[in-house]
Motif scaffolding. Structure first.
Motif, PDB file in Angstrom:
ATOM      1  N   ARG A  14       0.856  -1.187   0.000  1.00 51.51           N
ATOM      2  CA  ARG A  14       0.000   0.000   0.000  1.00 51.51           C
ATOM      3  C   ARG A  14       0.892   1.237   0.000  1.00 51.51           C
ATOM      4  NH1 ARG A  14      -4.621  -0.543   4.515  1.00 51.51           N
ATOM      5  NH2 ARG A  14      -2.939  -1.418   5.779  1.00 51.51           N
ATOM      6  N   PRO A  15       0.891   1.995  -1.076  1.00 49.20           N
ATOM      7  CA  PRO A  15       1.760   3.178  -1.141  1.00 49.20           C
ATOM      8  C   PRO A  15       1.386   4.203  -0.074  1.00 49.20           C
ATOM      9  CG  PRO A  15       0.901   2.605  -3.314  1.00 49.20           C
ATOM     10  CD  PRO A  15       0.131   1.803  -2.317  1.00 49.20           C
ATOM     11  N   THR A  16       2.330   5.072   0.209  1.00 47.65           N
ATOM     12  CA  THR A  16       2.074   6.210   1.091  1.00 47.65           C
ATOM     13  C   THR A  16       1.599   7.384   0.238  1.00 47.65           C
ATOM     14  OG1 THR A  16       3.766   5.500   2.667  1.00 47.65           O
ATOM     15  CG2 THR A  16       3.106   7.831   2.722  1.00 47.65           C
ATOM     16  N   TYR A  17       0.477   7.969   0.627  1.00 50.24           N
ATOM     17  CA  TYR A  17      -0.085   9.113  -0.082  1.00 50.24           C
ATOM     18  C   TYR A  17      -0.145  10.310   0.857  1.00 50.24           C
ATOM     19  CZ  TYR A  17      -1.763   5.440  -3.259  1.00 50.24           C
ATOM     20  OH  TYR A  17      -1.844   4.370  -4.111  1.00 50.24           O
ATOM     21  N   GLY A  92      -2.325   3.756  -8.700  1.00 49.56           N
ATOM     22  CA  GLY A  92      -1.045   3.120  -8.972  1.00 49.56           C
ATOM     23  C   GLY A  92      -0.753   1.851  -8.211  1.00 49.56           C
ATOM     24  N   TRP A  93      -1.546   1.544  -7.194  1.00 44.87           N
ATOM     25  CA  TRP A  93      -1.159   0.442  -6.308  1.00 44.87           C
ATOM     26  C   TRP A  93      -1.283  -0.930  -6.985  1.00 44.87           C
ATOM     27  CZ3 TRP A  93      -3.719  -3.801  -4.493  1.00 44.87           C
ATOM     28  CH2 TRP A  93      -5.093  -3.860  -4.767  1.00 44.87           C
ATOM     29  N   ALA A  94      -2.266  -1.103  -7.880  1.00 42.54           N
ATOM     30  CA  ALA A  94      -2.433  -2.403  -8.525  1.00 42.54           C
ATOM     31  C   ALA A  94      -1.245  -2.709  -9.437  1.00 42.54           C
ATOM     32  CB  ALA A  94      -3.742  -2.456  -9.295  1.00 42.54           C
ATOM     33  N   ALA A  95      -0.854  -1.743 -10.238  1.00 41.48           N
ATOM     34  CA  ALA A  95       0.312  -1.931 -11.101  1.00 41.48           C
ATOM     35  C   ALA A  95       1.572  -2.154 -10.269  1.00 41.48           C
ATOM     36  CB  ALA A  95       0.486  -0.725 -12.014  1.00 41.48           C
ATOM     37  N   ALA A  96       1.675  -1.436  -9.146  1.00 42.43           N
ATOM     38  CA  ALA A  96       2.838  -1.603  -8.267  1.00 42.43           C
ATOM     39  C   ALA A  96       2.913  -3.022  -7.707  1.00 42.43           C
ATOM     40  CB  ALA A  96       2.771  -0.582  -7.134  1.00 42.43           C
ATOM     41  N   ALA A  99       4.062  -5.409 -10.330  1.00 38.99           N
ATOM     42  CA  ALA A  99       5.502  -5.280 -10.553  1.00 38.99           C
ATOM     43  C   ALA A  99       6.320  -5.972  -9.466  1.00 38.99           C
ATOM     44  CB  ALA A  99       5.885  -3.810 -10.639  1.00 38.99           C
ATOM     45  N   LEU A 100       5.759  -6.079  -8.267  1.00 41.74           N
ATOM     46  CA  LEU A 100       6.466  -6.732  -7.165  1.00 41.74           C
ATOM     47  C   LEU A 100       6.544  -8.246  -7.329  1.00 41.74           C
ATOM     48  CD1 LEU A 100       5.093  -4.688  -4.135  1.00 41.74           C
ATOM     49  CD2 LEU A 100       7.506  -4.912  -4.776  1.00 41.74           C
ATOM     50  N   ARG A 101       5.735  -8.810  -8.192  1.00 46.53           N
ATOM     51  CA  ARG A 101       5.758 -10.260  -8.376  1.00 46.53           C
ATOM     52  C   ARG A 101       6.990 -10.680  -9.186  1.00 46.53           C
ATOM     53  NH1 ARG A 101       2.136 -13.838  -7.675  1.00 46.53           N
ATOM     54  NH2 ARG A 101       2.470 -14.868  -9.693  1.00 46.53           N
ATOM     55  N   PRO A 102       7.767 -11.631  -8.689  1.00 48.18           N
ATOM     56  CA  PRO A 102       8.938 -12.096  -9.446  1.00 48.18           C
ATOM     57  C   PRO A 102       8.551 -12.670 -10.806  1.00 48.18           C
ATOM     58  CG  PRO A 102       8.982 -12.918  -7.181  1.00 48.18           C
ATOM     59  CD  PRO A 102       7.643 -12.306  -7.384  1.00 48.18           C
ATOM     60  N   GLU A 103       7.319 -13.184 -10.920  1.00 51.15           N
ATOM     61  CA  GLU A 103       6.876 -13.787 -12.180  1.00 51.15           C
ATOM     62  C   GLU A 103       6.559 -12.740 -13.251  1.00 51.15           C
ATOM     63  OE1 GLU A 103       5.652 -16.401  -8.701  1.00 51.15           O
ATOM     64  OE2 GLU A 103       5.596 -14.260  -9.202  1.00 51.15           O
ATOM     65  N   VAL A 104       6.451 -11.482 -12.862  1.00 48.72           N
ATOM     66  CA  VAL A 104       6.149 -10.402 -13.805  1.00 48.72           C
ATOM     67  C   VAL A 104       7.458  -9.818 -14.318  1.00 48.72           C
ATOM     68  CG1 VAL A 104       5.190  -8.072 -14.024  1.00 48.72           C
ATOM     69  CG2 VAL A 104       3.892  -9.863 -12.839  1.00 48.72           C
ATOM     70  N   THR A 105       7.593  -9.735 -15.638  1.00 47.46           N
ATOM     71  CA  THR A 105       8.827  -9.230 -16.234  1.00 47.46           C
ATOM     72  C   THR A 105       8.797  -7.719 -16.426  1.00 47.46           C
ATOM     73  OG1 THR A 105       7.937  -9.720 -18.434  1.00 47.46           O
ATOM     74  CG2 THR A 105       9.332 -11.398 -17.399  1.00 47.46           C
ATOM     75  N   HIS A 106       7.679  -7.182 -16.895  1.00 49.21           N
ATOM     76  CA  HIS A 106       7.513  -5.736 -16.998  1.00 49.21           C
ATOM     77  C   HIS A 106       6.029  -5.396 -17.068  1.00 49.21           C
ATOM     78  CE1 HIS A 106       7.957  -7.313 -21.075  1.00 49.21           C
ATOM     79  NE2 HIS A 106       7.517  -6.183 -21.621  1.00 49.21           N
ATOM     80  N   VAL A 107       5.737  -4.140 -16.718  1.00 49.67           N
ATOM     81  CA  VAL A 107       4.351  -3.679 -16.628  1.00 49.67           C
ATOM     82  C   VAL A 107       4.204  -2.397 -17.438  1.00 49.67           C
ATOM     83  CG1 VAL A 107       2.489  -2.926 -15.096  1.00 49.67           C
ATOM     84  CG2 VAL A 107       4.149  -4.630 -14.291  1.00 49.67           C
ATOM     85  N   PHE A 126       5.569   4.633  -7.718  1.00 50.25           N
ATOM     86  CA  PHE A 126       6.458   3.549  -8.140  1.00 50.25           C
ATOM     87  C   PHE A 126       7.864   3.720  -7.577  1.00 50.25           C
ATOM     88  CE2 PHE A 126       3.214   3.857 -11.584  1.00 50.25           C
ATOM     89  CZ  PHE A 126       2.536   2.699 -11.236  1.00 50.25           C
ATOM     90  N   GLY A 127       8.216   4.938  -7.224  1.00 52.04           N
ATOM     91  CA  GLY A 127       9.495   5.165  -6.561  1.00 52.04           C
ATOM     92  C   GLY A 127       9.549   4.606  -5.155  1.00 52.04           C
ATOM     93  N   GLN A 128       8.395   4.268  -4.594  1.00 51.82           N
ATOM     94  CA  GLN A 128       8.350   3.648  -3.265  1.00 51.82           C
ATOM     95  C   GLN A 128       8.626   2.146  -3.317  1.00 51.82           C
ATOM     96  OE1 GLN A 128       4.822   4.824  -0.937  1.00 51.82           O
ATOM     97  NE2 GLN A 128       4.551   6.582  -2.294  1.00 51.82           N
ATOM     98  N   LEU A 129       8.699   1.609  -4.517  1.00 52.78           N
ATOM     99  CA  LEU A 129       8.988   0.184  -4.681  1.00 52.78           C
ATOM    100  C   LEU A 129      10.488  -0.066  -4.623  1.00 52.78           C
ATOM    101  CD1 LEU A 129       6.658  -0.595  -7.725  1.00 52.78           C
ATOM    102  CD2 LEU A 129       6.266  -1.272  -5.348  1.00 52.78           C
TER     103      LEU A 129
END
Length: 254
Positions: A14-17, A92-96, A99-107, A126-129
């Motif tokens: 959950r990103p910080t807003y 942005g949280w769903a895309a983030a 992206a955190l999943r190792p199985e995902v190569t790019h979004v 995304f900078g919080q990732l």
């Protein structure tokens, strides 16, 4: 005696807003509120952020970090793989989380409204990732219904609508699937479409009925094959959010 409320918790990112106001969009924070989830009962939520859209004198919550919003997208987030295309940036949280999943190569995230892109950039979502996850994400301005992928997508995640349920949604998702060549699809409110169709056919929500309805939808939906309890999740979501069409035959509302 009333049952104590459960504090909403999730292992999803959950990103910080922080509060923000633009020309047509605004981010607001609520320190505490009570709300039900997509398929869960009412819970206590703290530090909840909401994205508000102002259309002239009218305002409406377009997206939020409530249990309803998180649960209604988490299946797509948890089962995304390979090249993932996310239609609609929102907060942005769903895309983030994809992206955190190792199985995902790019979004690739496709967002129509430049101000929505701006608010996510201002929040540095995304900078919080972790750097390796942030590097997977590309945001482009474009029309979700017209965007064509340069390469076939392994996963399509779509959330471009308000409200939760709409008659034209299935056709629009098929168009996005065709334009991206997606092998697997998860779209916001797909459980409502399945439950509504079950009601029309007079079918109970069980594995056989869900399999039949999904086959008729002609979409490679994420959920039925991945989650054994998916029919039960659909039923619980419909109890919460599709009350006009509920209960299904043979199902009593508790």
């Amino acid at each position: 005696m009333s049952t104590p409320l459960t504090l909403f918790q999730t292992d999803l990112f959950r990103p910080t807003y922080r509060p923000w106001k633009g020309e047509r969009w605004e981010l607001l924070l609520a320190p505490m509120l009570i709300c039900k989830g997509y398929w869960s009962e009412a819970m206590l939520v703290t530090d909840m952020a909401g994205l508000i859209r102002h259309d002239g004198p009218a305002s409406r919550t377009w997206m939020s970090m409530t249990p309803m919003e998180i649960e209604s997208q988490e299946i797509g987030c948890r089962f995304a793989t390979g090249y993932t295309v996310a239609m609609g940036l929102g907060m942005g949280w769903a895309a983030a989380n994809a992206a955190l999943r190792p199985e995902v190569t790019h979004v690739t995230v496709v967002e129509l409204d430049p101000e929505v892109i701006a608010v996510n950039a201002t929040m540095d979502v995304f900078g919080q990732l972790p750097p390796e996850a942030a590097a997977k994400v590309t945001v482009i301005q474009g029309d979700a219904l017209a965007h064509r992928s340069d390469e076939p997508a392994d996963t399509l995640m779509a959330d471009i609508w308000q409200p939760l349920y709409g008659d034209d949604r299935l056709e629009q998702v098929r168009r996005m699937r065709d334009n991206t060549g997606a092998a697997r699809v998860y779209y916001w409110g797909q459980e409502m479409d399945i439950a509504h169709r079950a009601r029309q056919l007079g079918l109970p929500l069980d594995a056989a009925s869900v399999t039949r309805i999904v086959a008729d939808m002609d979409l490679p939906l994420i959920g039925p094959a991945e989650i054994v309890t998916y029919p039960d999740l659909i039923e619980r979501a419909a109890r919460n959010w599709l009350r006009a069409d509920w209960p299904l035959p043979g199902h009593a509302v508790g």
